[in-house]
Design a protein around this motif. Sequence first.
Motif, PDB file in Angstrom:
ATOM      1  N   SER A 108       0.823  -1.219   0.000  1.00 21.29           N
ATOM      2  CA  SER A 108       0.000   0.000   0.000  1.00 21.29           C
ATOM      3  C   SER A 108       0.854   1.265   0.000  1.00 21.29           C
ATOM      4  O   SER A 108       0.424   2.298  -0.488  1.00 21.29           O
ATOM      5  N   GLN A 109       2.062   1.171   0.510  1.00 24.33           N
ATOM      6  CA  GLN A 109       2.940   2.335   0.586  1.00 24.33           C
ATOM      7  C   GLN A 109       3.679   2.615  -0.727  1.00 24.33           C
ATOM      8  O   GLN A 109       4.056   3.754  -0.985  1.00 24.33           O
ATOM      9  N   ILE A 110       3.937   1.580  -1.535  1.00 17.20           N
ATOM     10  CA  ILE A 110       4.755   1.793  -2.738  1.00 17.20           C
ATOM     11  C   ILE A 110       4.033   1.468  -4.042  1.00 17.20           C
ATOM     12  O   ILE A 110       4.625   1.573  -5.111  1.00 17.20           O
ATOM     13  N   LYS A 111       2.759   1.117  -3.985  1.00 17.60           N
ATOM     14  CA  LYS A 111       2.047   0.657  -5.188  1.00 17.60           C
ATOM     15  C   LYS A 111       1.974   1.700  -6.305  1.00 17.60           C
ATOM     16  O   LYS A 111       1.775   1.347  -7.462  1.00 17.60           O
ATOM     17  N   SER A 112       2.148   2.966  -5.983  1.00 20.42           N
ATOM     18  CA  SER A 112       2.103   3.993  -7.034  1.00 20.42           C
ATOM     19  C   SER A 112       3.494   4.335  -7.574  1.00 20.42           C
ATOM     20  O   SER A 112       3.636   5.251  -8.381  1.00 20.42           O
ATOM     21  N   ALA A 113       4.506   3.585  -7.180  1.00 15.52           N
ATOM     22  CA  ALA A 113       5.869   3.840  -7.648  1.00 15.52           C
ATOM     23  C   ALA A 113       6.021   3.465  -9.122  1.00 15.52           C
ATOM     24  O   ALA A 113       5.394   2.517  -9.602  1.00 15.52           O
ATOM     25  N   THR A 114       6.843   4.207  -9.806  1.00 14.62           N
ATOM     26  CA  THR A 114       7.207   3.875 -11.187  1.00 14.62           C
ATOM     27  C   THR A 114       8.609   3.271 -11.245  1.00 14.62           C
ATOM     28  O   THR A 114       9.009   2.723 -12.264  1.00 14.62           O
ATOM     29  N   GLU A 115       9.325   3.408 -10.139  1.00 11.99           N
ATOM     30  CA  GLU A 115      10.663   2.839  -9.992  1.00 11.99           C
ATOM     31  C   GLU A 115      10.816   2.406  -8.537  1.00 11.99           C
ATOM     32  O   GLU A 115      10.108   2.903  -7.660  1.00 11.99           O
ATOM     33  N   VAL A 116      11.751   1.516  -8.290  1.00 11.30           N
ATOM     34  CA  VAL A 116      12.116   1.177  -6.918  1.00 11.30           C
ATOM     35  C   VAL A 116      13.630   1.186  -6.789  1.00 11.30           C
ATOM     36  O   VAL A 116      14.348   0.894  -7.749  1.00 11.30           O
ATOM     37  N   ALA A 117      14.085   1.541  -5.609  1.00  8.83           N
ATOM     38  CA  ALA A 117      15.509   1.451  -5.292  1.00  8.83           C
ATOM     39  C   ALA A 117      15.687   0.322  -4.286  1.00  8.83           C
ATOM     40  O   ALA A 117      14.977   0.267  -3.275  1.00  8.83           O
ATOM     41  N   LYS A 135      14.847  16.333  -7.849  1.00 11.60           N
ATOM     42  CA  LYS A 135      15.393  16.974  -9.047  1.00 11.60           C
ATOM     43  C   LYS A 135      14.597  16.600 -10.291  1.00 11.60           C
ATOM     44  O   LYS A 135      14.560  17.346 -11.260  1.00 11.60           O
ATOM     45  N   GLU A 136      13.966  15.432 -10.259  1.00  9.18           N
ATOM     46  CA  GLU A 136      13.171  14.949 -11.385  1.00  9.18           C
ATOM     47  C   GLU A 136      11.673  15.140 -11.144  1.00  9.18           C
ATOM     48  O   GLU A 136      10.851  14.576 -11.873  1.00  9.18           O
ATOM     49  N   GLY A 137      11.311  15.880 -10.096  1.00  8.70           N
ATOM     50  CA  GLY A 137       9.909  16.111  -9.785  1.00  8.70           C
ATOM     51  C   GLY A 137       9.212  14.899  -9.205  1.00  8.70           C
ATOM     52  O   GLY A 137       7.999  14.751  -9.332  1.00  8.70           O
ATOM     53  N   LYS A 138       9.971  14.034  -8.545  1.00 11.72           N
ATOM     54  CA  LYS A 138       9.419  12.797  -7.988  1.00 11.72           C
ATOM     55  C   LYS A 138       9.518  12.803  -6.464  1.00 11.72           C
ATOM     56  O   LYS A 138      10.189  13.644  -5.875  1.00 11.72           O
ATOM     57  N   ASN A 139       8.868  11.829  -5.864  1.00 13.50           N
ATOM     58  CA  ASN A 139       8.894  11.612  -4.423  1.00 13.50           C
ATOM     59  C   ASN A 139       9.431  10.214  -4.154  1.00 13.50           C
ATOM     60  O   ASN A 139       9.550   9.398  -5.068  1.00 13.50           O
ATOM     61  N   ILE A 140       9.697   9.943  -2.890  1.00 15.37           N
ATOM     62  CA  ILE A 140      10.076   8.582  -2.502  1.00 15.37           C
ATOM     63  C   ILE A 140       9.206   8.133  -1.343  1.00 15.37           C
ATOM     64  O   ILE A 140       8.656   8.943  -0.598  1.00 15.37           O
ATOM     65  N   ILE A 145      12.834   1.137  -1.555  1.00 21.46           N
ATOM     66  CA  ILE A 145      12.226   2.469  -1.490  1.00 21.46           C
ATOM     67  C   ILE A 145      11.510   2.687  -2.818  1.00 21.46           C
ATOM     68  O   ILE A 145      12.105   2.491  -3.880  1.00 21.46           O
ATOM     69  N   GLY A 146      10.241   3.076  -2.753  1.00 20.08           N
ATOM     70  CA  GLY A 146       9.494   3.389  -3.956  1.00 20.08           C
ATOM     71  C   GLY A 146       9.819   4.792  -4.446  1.00 20.08           C
ATOM     72  O   GLY A 146      10.071   5.697  -3.640  1.00 20.08           O
ATOM     73  N   ILE A 147       9.817   4.976  -5.769  1.00 24.16           N
ATOM     74  CA  ILE A 147      10.108   6.279  -6.378  1.00 24.16           C
ATOM     75  C   ILE A 147       9.036   6.557  -7.437  1.00 24.16           C
ATOM     76  O   ILE A 147       8.712   5.675  -8.235  1.00 24.16           O
ATOM     77  N   GLY A 148       8.492   7.758  -7.437  1.00 25.13           N
ATOM     78  CA  GLY A 148       7.502   8.109  -8.443  1.00 25.13           C
ATOM     79  C   GLY A 148       6.897   9.473  -8.182  1.00 25.13           C
ATOM     80  O   GLY A 148       7.328  10.202  -7.289  1.00 25.13           O
ATOM     81  N   THR A 149       5.879   9.802  -8.952  1.00 25.54           N
ATOM     82  CA  THR A 149       5.249  11.108  -8.813  1.00 25.54           C
ATOM     83  C   THR A 149       4.072  11.088  -7.844  1.00 25.54           C
ATOM     84  O   THR A 149       3.516  12.125  -7.529  1.00 25.54           O
ATOM     85  N   GLY A 150       3.699   9.916  -7.360  1.00 26.41           N
ATOM     86  CA  GLY A 150       2.583   9.812  -6.420  1.00 26.41           C
ATOM     87  C   GLY A 150       2.957  10.301  -5.034  1.00 26.41           C
ATOM     88  O   GLY A 150       4.091  10.657  -4.749  1.00 26.41           O
ATOM     89  N   SER A 151       1.976  10.294  -4.165  1.00 23.37           N
ATOM     90  CA  SER A 151       2.194  10.680  -2.771  1.00 23.37           C
ATOM     91  C   SER A 151       2.527   9.424  -1.975  1.00 23.37           C
ATOM     92  O   SER A 151       1.747   8.479  -1.936  1.00 23.37           O
ATOM     93  N   PHE A 152       3.685   9.407  -1.346  1.00 21.60           N
ATOM     94  CA  PHE A 152       4.152   8.219  -0.640  1.00 21.60           C
ATOM     95  C   PHE A 152       4.177   8.369   0.868  1.00 21.60           C
ATOM     96  O   PHE A 152       4.122   7.393   1.585  1.00 21.60           O
TER      97      PHE A 152
END
Length: 182
Positions: free
Chosen positions: A53-62, A116-121, A169-176
């Motif tokens: 539920s915390q990372i499902k909106s990620a477009t990338e993961v670290a 820097k890329e307009g994303k959140n983690i 760690i999830g990475i994307g433009t969503g709210s995390f």
Amino acid sequence: PVYSLIESSLEALSDINDIRAEYRVFENIDFDKAEKSITVNEEIFTIKNIIFSQIKSATEVAFFITTAGATLEQLTREARRRDDLLQEYVYDIIGSEIAETAASGLEDHLREEALKEGKNISMRFSPGYCGWELTDQKKFFSFFPGNYCGVTLTESCLMRPVKSVSGIIGIGTGSFRKTYRC
């Protein structure tokens, strides 16, 4: 006496040079809502409901690994062999703080790069927490073929050096940013 021991321990550890952190970012990810899993480069990680539920909106993961290093672990073992339980305890606490601080520093770095890329983690999550099976460590570590940190797994999937942290760690433009619910 305890304060002096902590102070002298910190001084003795000031030259440690094997504290390490590494990460890899993956874009080839897929989420399975029914299974509460994530597939990264064809490896399936069943991360369970809370992490999902915390990372499902990620477009990338670290994926990351941090460690306080082998030197501190060796000093802790030497204190145990000398039956110096207080020194062992002090080293143990310092090691935990170093490993967590390294993980926090890596998380801060990823946040800065994402911004820097307009994303959140997302927050960071580790195998063994929130229902994520610890045995996924075996698959997880296959993503670090060079393993700069030098962290290995025991048969029971615990890390060596013990004072190490691994996770996602999830990475994307969503709210995390949500409260930690584990």
